[in-house]
Design an enzyme around this catalytic site. Structure first.
Site, PDB file in Angstrom:
ATOM      1  N   LYS A 108       3.206 -11.737  11.863  1.00 50.26           N
ATOM      2  CA  LYS A 108       2.977 -13.135  11.510  1.00 50.26           C
ATOM      3  C   LYS A 108       3.599 -14.052  12.551  1.00 50.26           C
ATOM      4  O   LYS A 108       2.949 -14.955  13.055  1.00 50.26           O
ATOM      5  CB  LYS A 108       3.557 -13.434  10.123  1.00 50.26           C
ATOM      6  N   GLU A 167      10.140  -4.697  16.754  1.00 49.49           N
ATOM      7  CA  GLU A 167       9.593  -3.350  16.598  1.00 49.49           C
ATOM      8  C   GLU A 167       8.107  -3.335  16.964  1.00 49.49           C
ATOM      9  O   GLU A 167       7.625  -2.427  17.653  1.00 49.49           O
ATOM     10  CB  GLU A 167       9.726  -2.861  15.144  1.00 49.49           C
ATOM     11  N   GLY A 173       5.220 -11.479   3.920  1.00 48.35           N
ATOM     12  CA  GLY A 173       4.819 -10.156   4.388  1.00 48.35           C
ATOM     13  C   GLY A 173       4.469  -9.200   3.273  1.00 48.35           C
ATOM     14  O   GLY A 173       3.405  -8.568   3.271  1.00 48.35           O
ATOM     15  N   ARG A 174       5.337  -9.093   2.258  1.00 48.04           N
ATOM     16  CA  ARG A 174       5.112  -8.120   1.183  1.00 48.04           C
ATOM     17  C   ARG A 174       3.982  -8.531   0.248  1.00 48.04           C
ATOM     18  O   ARG A 174       3.574  -7.758  -0.613  1.00 48.04           O
ATOM     19  CB  ARG A 174       6.406  -7.880   0.412  1.00 48.04           C
ATOM     20  N   GLU A 213      12.655  -6.339  -2.308  1.00 48.62           N
ATOM     21  CA  GLU A 213      12.842  -7.428  -1.354  1.00 48.62           C
ATOM     22  C   GLU A 213      12.674  -8.789  -2.039  1.00 48.62           C
ATOM     23  O   GLU A 213      13.266  -9.780  -1.615  1.00 48.62           O
ATOM     24  CB  GLU A 213      11.848  -7.296  -0.189  1.00 48.62           C
ATOM     25  N   HIS A 261       7.820  18.807 -10.496  1.00 51.91           N
ATOM     26  CA  HIS A 261       8.453  19.989  -9.895  1.00 51.91           C
ATOM     27  C   HIS A 261       9.641  19.581  -9.031  1.00 51.91           C
ATOM     28  O   HIS A 261      10.141  20.389  -8.255  1.00 51.91           O
ATOM     29  CB  HIS A 261       7.442  20.757  -9.046  1.00 51.91           C
ATOM     30  N   LYS A 302      19.632  -8.030  11.767  1.00 49.14           N
ATOM     31  CA  LYS A 302      18.902  -8.366  12.997  1.00 49.14           C
ATOM     32  C   LYS A 302      19.832  -9.002  14.029  1.00 49.14           C
ATOM     33  O   LYS A 302      19.783  -8.661  15.202  1.00 49.14           O
ATOM     34  CB  LYS A 302      17.765  -9.355  12.671  1.00 49.14           C
TER      35      LYS A 302
END
Lengths: 523, 523
Positions: B207, B213, B267-268, B354, B385, B500
């Site tokens: 965005k 990254e 973002g999420r 978040e 399991h 950050k």
């Protein structure tokens, strides 16, 4: 040997009376140097950002002594019946090396048994990789597909994904591995659609030979091979079994080969047996698997140290007990800064939660203290862009277990703005450890970090097979030690039985249970 | 509009005084029928195995009313500044349809803006899929590779994996999608090694256009294309951007195309914008993406119902508040009985943790009650399991959120021992719901199940794009409603900033911070 509950231990009562430690206040360079120790396989365990001090560690040592943790580990290694619920020995350590010599059980030398299986894995995998053993239509195998669920899936899958990059970096010839686990038919259908069946060797893994999900997926695979219409293809010649030598699968003459385990290897502890070994040796060659065993054996040996300051698995276990039973933290996050360890948290989730998620002790008496925590995690830096918000500023404190390596596996990297990606990755890891511990004051309360969020770090030079083996064993032994502290049987799993029984009832018409029928009608 | 803390709400005080409910005792066929409701997109939300009764639900309705949840949702939809920390509107609902008409902000009609972007996605994806737009060496594109992290990765990846089987079952032409997210260079190296670069279209998603990254991974990709030595290949012509129209990427003329979002899409919450839409439309065709939007819009609309008994997202949210703030459960497990939803829990983990992992309210004051829970999960039957042992018999109660479907996606199945795999899958799901709720007495305490372990179920006929859209929106709106109850700002994420800043300090030599230097030297 004495078995008693945690809350009856004198050392535990004293531990609860010691003042708590503020990581935020205590964190210094000296402490970082002092609170670090060898964890085997080239790994170091750092606990300077855990809320402990020398007084607490001394008491954790006394608690470990009082609960006879090392004696109980010796009892495991020497083949005593340490899984009383199922009346079984616990012999997964024996799959990587004979620390205390061989174990004789049921009139058989089981050290010899596992060595024989290893030799079989070695020779078989070499023949497949060299092309001496081919598929039934004469083509070499290029893909291995493991069919299994639970411990026959999570651990082996985590290890395979962890070593792909290592093998690529070393130029080791690889057979690609795929996995079918879920009884959801879409799982098998998707994997099968991606396979060149003539070149695929299936590894069918079920200790009992009766696991419904696994047998169902086997039949889906055999059906797909038959229906492929490939001239001359013989389905059974594309499949080997990994099973106990008393299971129905052991006698299946139609299969290409069979590898054996026994009832003394629990599913979640079986990655270093044929359950993981056949697939890993096919994918990367037997030598890589042997290095993994060596790393695990090294950590197993280290875990025999009586001194908590020389035994990383014991230290990690006892700090975990402190977090759970003195500070009452119900969750631990596993945060590997290594994309290769993407499924390692899922393996640890099974290992820990299935072993110690129990509220009765080994005698079947209800315990009055919390036991195994919930385990979850994703690789960093991905997690940083996801759930770290809650870890930093949520209302609960979640202890963190970081894992990181100096070098990447594949050797491909790029320098941008003066640093490589690997340097950026590790800068983020270091920054997070410090940020969680120290926090930060800010006049805007929304940007305030309280700190005192504890973490540990397992670090190493590179994620090699040896480091991976040590990592696997570190956590297995940690979980085992914690089970001893809590006086649990960490080696059975009665909590999964009721669901199996009820699922059979649903499939046979709900047996006159109207609620069960009504719930099954919701779907 | 009034904003006040949960513990100052009168309804909350009354709620705490109501007697608790025993799911074990209350579960009846009638209750199963009564406690079920439409959740949009063909989904039904079942809460008969949650520890609530009519008296508690009535009080939850009053609490929702007192905290003005529906008014606040309307404020979101009408474009009020509902993210006060970042002084932003919250407009992700507008990406799927205009419930309250368009929103005008900054002199622009943003409903129109998103529709324009959608039309661009449609026309571009159709041209790529038809071959009208080709790679720079004249070959058609067969693979899409998304480069992004956090919300630009988890949601889109979860949706892609959820629809692969659907598209296969319907015979829809697919472009395979791959994802690069982690700054760990091994992530990009592995994905790049698997690509036919001439036929791959990269979707670069950031965005801000400054996510370290993502830009690093972009450069790794561009480098790999240059170094491939493919004659005539033009790296930029294999990449499109999804970014805000003020970002540096928006002006990058070297790229094939660009799609826009704005600062009002967190973002999420961005999967239904171009962040998910470009990749999904390329992979499955625009129509599939439009169906997903329709499903989300349907659930968004349903979430406007004031009556809690007609609003599944509200009911789910308020029961969650009851579990967290009255019964003090700190964790929720997400358990989809659908292999296609394998990464959906990871998306919900970000969405929930978040958004609501915060301990200050929207005014920056510390709250005195627990907020967002820890979210984790894996698909059933795999989880059975693995960690279900702790869920059944651990010392803590973990509330469970099941998801299941009557039919599989791919239509391939097999009958073994009288039932199909899909029937086995759903028999297991039904069995677990009943086992957790009712437990089982046994004279062997190790086989004793106490029951009273609560769960809910979202069920549907099949995991279609429409059902998936509704599922996505259901949880987004649930999390939003809970944030309102807790008086949080669910739309910022200040908790990720400190890490950050410190990571940059590490990369620039630790700026005289000896502890930071010592920690970074551990790696």
């Amino acid at each position: 040997m004495q078995y008693k509950n945690l809350d009856s231990a004198e050392a535990f009562k004293r531990l609860c009376a010691i003042s708590h430690v503020s990581v935020k206040q205590e964190l210094t360079v000296d402490r970082l140097k002092a609170y670090a120790m060898d964890a085997g396989g080239g790994l170091t365990y750092h606990y300077a950002t855990m809320p402990v001090n020398d007084a607490i560690i001394d008491e954790l040592q006394k608690l470990a002594d009082e609960q006879q943790l090392l004696e109980k580990y010796d009892a495991v290694l020497s083949g005593e019946m340490m899984n009383p619920g199922e009346k079984r020995l616990v012999l997964h350590h024996l799959t990587r090396g004979q620390i205390l010599g061989d174990v004789i059980a049921d009139g058989e030398n089981l050290g010899e048994f596992y060595r024989t299986q290893l030799e079989h894995i070695r020779s078989f995998s070499e023949k497949v990789r060299s092309g001496a053993i081919k598929g039934s239509t004469g083509k070499t195998f290029t893909t291995v597909c493991q069919i299994g669920i639970g411990g026959s899936d999570l651990g082996p899958r985590a290890l395979y994904l962890a070593l792909q990059g290592y093998a690529a970096g070393k130029g080791i010839k690889q057979l690609e591995a795929k996995f079918i686990s879920n009884v959801d038919p879409d799982d098998a259908a998707q994997v099968i659609a991606s396979l060149d069946l003539e070149r695929t060797l299936f590894v069918l893994v079920s200790k009992s030979g009766t696991t419904l999900e696994t047998l169902t997926n086997r039949d889906l695979v055999l059906d797909a091979i038959k229906e492929s219409g490939i001239p001359g293809i013989i389905p059974g010649k594309h499949m080997v079994a990994v099973t106990s030598n008393t299971s129905p699968l052991a006698k299946d003459e139609g299969m290409l080969d069979a590898f054996f385990i026994d009832d003394y290897i629990g599913g979640r502890y079986s990655s270093t047996s044929a359950v993981g070994g056949v697939m890993l040796s096919l994918a990367f060659g037997y030598d890589v698997f042997q290095e993994l065993l060596d790393g695990a054996h090294q950590a197993d040996t280290l875990a025999r140290e009586k001194d908590i300051r020389k035994n990383a698995a014991l230290m990690d276990a006892m700090i975990g007990v402190y977090l759970r039973n003195v500070l009452y933290h119900p969750i631990t996050a596993i945060l590997p800064y290594s994309q290769a360890l993407i499924r390692f948290p899922a393996h640890l989730q099974q290992l820990d939660m299935e072993s110690n998620g129990k509220h009765v002790n080994r005698n079947g008496e209800k315990v009055g203290y919390p036991t195994g925590p919930v385990i979850f995690g994703e690789p960093g830096t991905n997690g940083q862009h996801s759930f770290y918000q809650l870890l930093h500023q949520g209302t609960d404190i979640i202890p963190l277990q970081f894992i990181g390596f100096h070098e990447n596996q594949r050797g491909k990297d790029i320098t941008i703005q003066g640093s490589t990606s690997q340097q950026k990755l590790n800068a983020n890891l270091a920054a997070q450890i410090v940020a969680f511990a120290r926090g930060k004051d800010d006049e805007n309360p929304n940007k305030q970090f309280e700190g005192n969020r504890c973490s540990s770090l397992l670090s190493g030079k590179q994620l090699t097979p040896k480091a991976l083996g040590a990592l696997l064993s570190h956590f297995e032994n940690k979980v085992m030690f914690q089970g001893f502290v809590w006086n649990l049987n960490s080696f059975d799993q009665e909590g999964v039985q009721l669901g199996k029984v009820l699922a059979k009832n649903v499939l046979s018409g709900c047996k006159g249970d109207p609620v069960l029928k009504a719930v099954s009608d919701l779907l």
